[in-house]
Design a protein around this motif. Structure first.
Motif, PDB file in Angstrom:
ATOM      1  N   ARG A 109       1.829  -8.131  -0.164  1.00  0.00           N
ATOM      2  CA  ARG A 109       0.232  -7.889  -0.264  1.00  0.00           C
ATOM      3  C   ARG A 109      -0.560  -7.422   0.817  1.00  0.00           C
ATOM      4  O   ARG A 109      -1.635  -6.456  -0.011  1.00  0.00           O
ATOM      5  CB  ARG A 109      -0.496  -9.648  -0.156  1.00  0.00           C
ATOM      6  N   PRO A 113      -1.035  -3.341  -1.476  1.00  0.00           N
ATOM      7  CA  PRO A 113      -2.042  -4.359  -2.740  1.00  0.00           C
ATOM      8  C   PRO A 113      -2.036  -3.851  -3.911  1.00  0.00           C
ATOM      9  O   PRO A 113      -2.125  -4.277  -4.929  1.00  0.00           O
ATOM     10  CB  PRO A 113      -3.136  -4.420  -1.912  1.00  0.00           C
ATOM     11  N   GLN A 114      -1.433  -2.825  -3.932  1.00  0.00           N
ATOM     12  CA  GLN A 114      -0.828  -1.624  -5.812  1.00  0.00           C
ATOM     13  C   GLN A 114       0.244  -1.850  -6.213  1.00  0.00           C
ATOM     14  O   GLN A 114       0.257  -1.774  -7.310  1.00  0.00           O
ATOM     15  CB  GLN A 114      -1.600   0.004  -5.308  1.00  0.00           C
ATOM     16  N   PRO A 116       1.920  -4.310  -8.617  1.00  0.00           N
ATOM     17  CA  PRO A 116       2.050  -5.793  -8.904  1.00  0.00           C
ATOM     18  C   PRO A 116       3.353  -6.779  -8.609  1.00  0.00           C
ATOM     19  O   PRO A 116       4.679  -6.214  -8.874  1.00  0.00           O
ATOM     20  CB  PRO A 116       1.978  -5.130 -10.345  1.00  0.00           C
ATOM     21  N   VAL A 118       6.010 -10.715  -9.869  1.00  0.00           N
ATOM     22  CA  VAL A 118       5.493 -12.090 -11.208  1.00  0.00           C
ATOM     23  C   VAL A 118       5.953 -12.130 -10.570  1.00  0.00           C
ATOM     24  O   VAL A 118       7.586 -12.144  -9.724  1.00  0.00           O
ATOM     25  CB  VAL A 118       5.986 -11.118 -11.925  1.00  0.00           C
ATOM     26  N   HIS A 140      -1.281 -16.763  -4.333  1.00  0.00           N
ATOM     27  CA  HIS A 140      -2.081 -16.208  -3.418  1.00  0.00           C
ATOM     28  C   HIS A 140      -1.064 -14.995  -4.446  1.00  0.00           C
ATOM     29  O   HIS A 140      -1.777 -13.630  -4.293  1.00  0.00           O
ATOM     30  CB  HIS A 140      -2.141 -16.462  -2.865  1.00  0.00           C
ATOM     31  N   CYS A 142       1.461 -14.287  -6.515  1.00  0.00           N
ATOM     32  CA  CYS A 142       1.642 -13.376  -7.290  1.00  0.00           C
ATOM     33  C   CYS A 142       0.169 -12.930  -8.272  1.00  0.00           C
ATOM     34  O   CYS A 142      -0.842 -13.514  -8.352  1.00  0.00           O
ATOM     35  CB  CYS A 142       1.971 -14.220  -7.972  1.00  0.00           C
ATOM     36  N   ASP A 143       0.597 -11.782  -8.944  1.00  0.00           N
ATOM     37  CA  ASP A 143      -0.348 -11.152  -9.952  1.00  0.00           C
ATOM     38  C   ASP A 143      -0.186 -12.321 -11.346  1.00  0.00           C
ATOM     39  O   ASP A 143      -1.335 -11.799 -12.282  1.00  0.00           O
ATOM     40  CB  ASP A 143      -0.391  -9.710 -10.579  1.00  0.00           C
ATOM     41  N   LYS A 144       0.729 -12.667 -11.353  1.00  0.00           N
ATOM     42  CA  LYS A 144       1.362 -13.350 -12.946  1.00  0.00           C
ATOM     43  C   LYS A 144       3.127 -13.935 -12.811  1.00  0.00           C
ATOM     44  O   LYS A 144       3.601 -14.033 -11.785  1.00  0.00           O
ATOM     45  CB  LYS A 144       1.877 -11.855 -13.912  1.00  0.00           C
ATOM     46  N   LYS A 162      -2.707 -16.483 -13.055  1.00  0.00           N
ATOM     47  CA  LYS A 162      -2.216 -16.554 -14.294  1.00  0.00           C
ATOM     48  C   LYS A 162      -1.529 -16.393 -15.031  1.00  0.00           C
ATOM     49  O   LYS A 162      -0.295 -15.961 -14.611  1.00  0.00           O
ATOM     50  CB  LYS A 162      -3.049 -14.515 -13.912  1.00  0.00           C
TER      51      LYS A 162
END
Length: 252
Positions: A109, A113-114, A116, A118, A140, A142-144, A162
């Motif tokens: 993170r 940060p680019q 992703p 899961v 915090h 994970c994006d998914k 998400k």
């Protein structure tokens, strides 16, 4: 495409291996070149992942009991982070293994940060009475989040994640399980035999504390039912000698 998968312990290695096999199958169908590097175990390696470190043998629980495994865990983490610095992946998948995975996730993170992230099969804070902020930490990093239970999905969704419910991966395996009769034939269990499975789990401490209690109970059962036969799965080859000695010690 390069995917990095991070998990630990025997159960994570199993789930990771199923994921690796499924991803490779999808990649072939889509005509994609796919490389999967991982922290995991022998099952993931057999499924086609390139292991950066074997984490299936360093799982633990408790505070004092976990101390011998802190240094090996940190060394594996550092090796993985060093690799990711040189080879940023297209996607990171974290499977359970909360402490080490949150450490890796937080690093990514901050530094990448680019990329992703899961979380697949998140740590089960949704059924724990002691979350201590871990829910927020998981969300915090994970994006998914891919949940395997409906209640798990609802819990994390209510907390603002998400999330998608994808179902439990073992459901797919059940379709290929042998029938009870076929399984008993494969194991050489007679139709009229009493077979009892002893399941002490797979961590060092679980074998240390649970196995003696199970074997004491087995002794009582064996005294009352001489025809009983016990079965115990070998979660890791490194446990074979220890378990065999205990079997002999308790006269099972």
């Amino acid at each position: 495409m390069q995917i990095f998968i991070s998990t630990g312990e025997v159960s994570g290695d199993l789930q990771g291996s199923l994921l690796v096999a499924a991803l490779r199958k999808q990649a072939i169908a889509a005509g994609l070149e796919l490389e999967i590097v991982a922290l995991g175990g022998d099952k993931m390696a057999a499924a086609g992942a390139i292991l950066l470190g074997n984490t299936s043998e360093i799982g633990s629980f408790g505070l004092l009991e976990s101390l011998p495994f802190v240094l090996p865990t940190l060394q594996v983490q550092r090796r993985a982070i060093a690799y990711l610095k040189q080879n940023p992946p297209d996607l990171v998948v974290l499977i359970d293994y909360m402490g080490p995975n949150l450490g890796i996730g937080n690093y990514l993170r901050r530094q990448m940060p680019q990329v992703p992230i899961v979380y697949y099969i998140a740590p089960q804070v949704w059924v724990s009475s002691i979350t201590l902020g871990n829910t927020e930490r998981i969300i915090h990093v994970c994006d998914k989040l891919l949940a395997i239970f409906p209640e798990e999905a609802r819990y994390f969704q209510d907390k603002g994640a998400k999330v998608t419910w994808v179902g439990h991966p073992l459901v797919d395996r059940i379709e290929h399980f042998p029938s009870r009769e076929a399984a008993r034939r494969q194991l050489g269990i007679a139709d009229d035999a009493i077979a009892v499975a002893l399941l002490p789990a797979s961590r060092h401490q679980e074998l240390k504390y649970l196995l003696p209690v199970m074997f004491q109970a087995a002794q009582i059962m064996q005294a009352k039912l001489p025809q009983v036969h016990f079965w115990i799965p070998l979660s890791l080859e490194i446990y074979r000698e220890r378990i065999e000695k205990q079997i002999q010690r308790y006269g099972l």
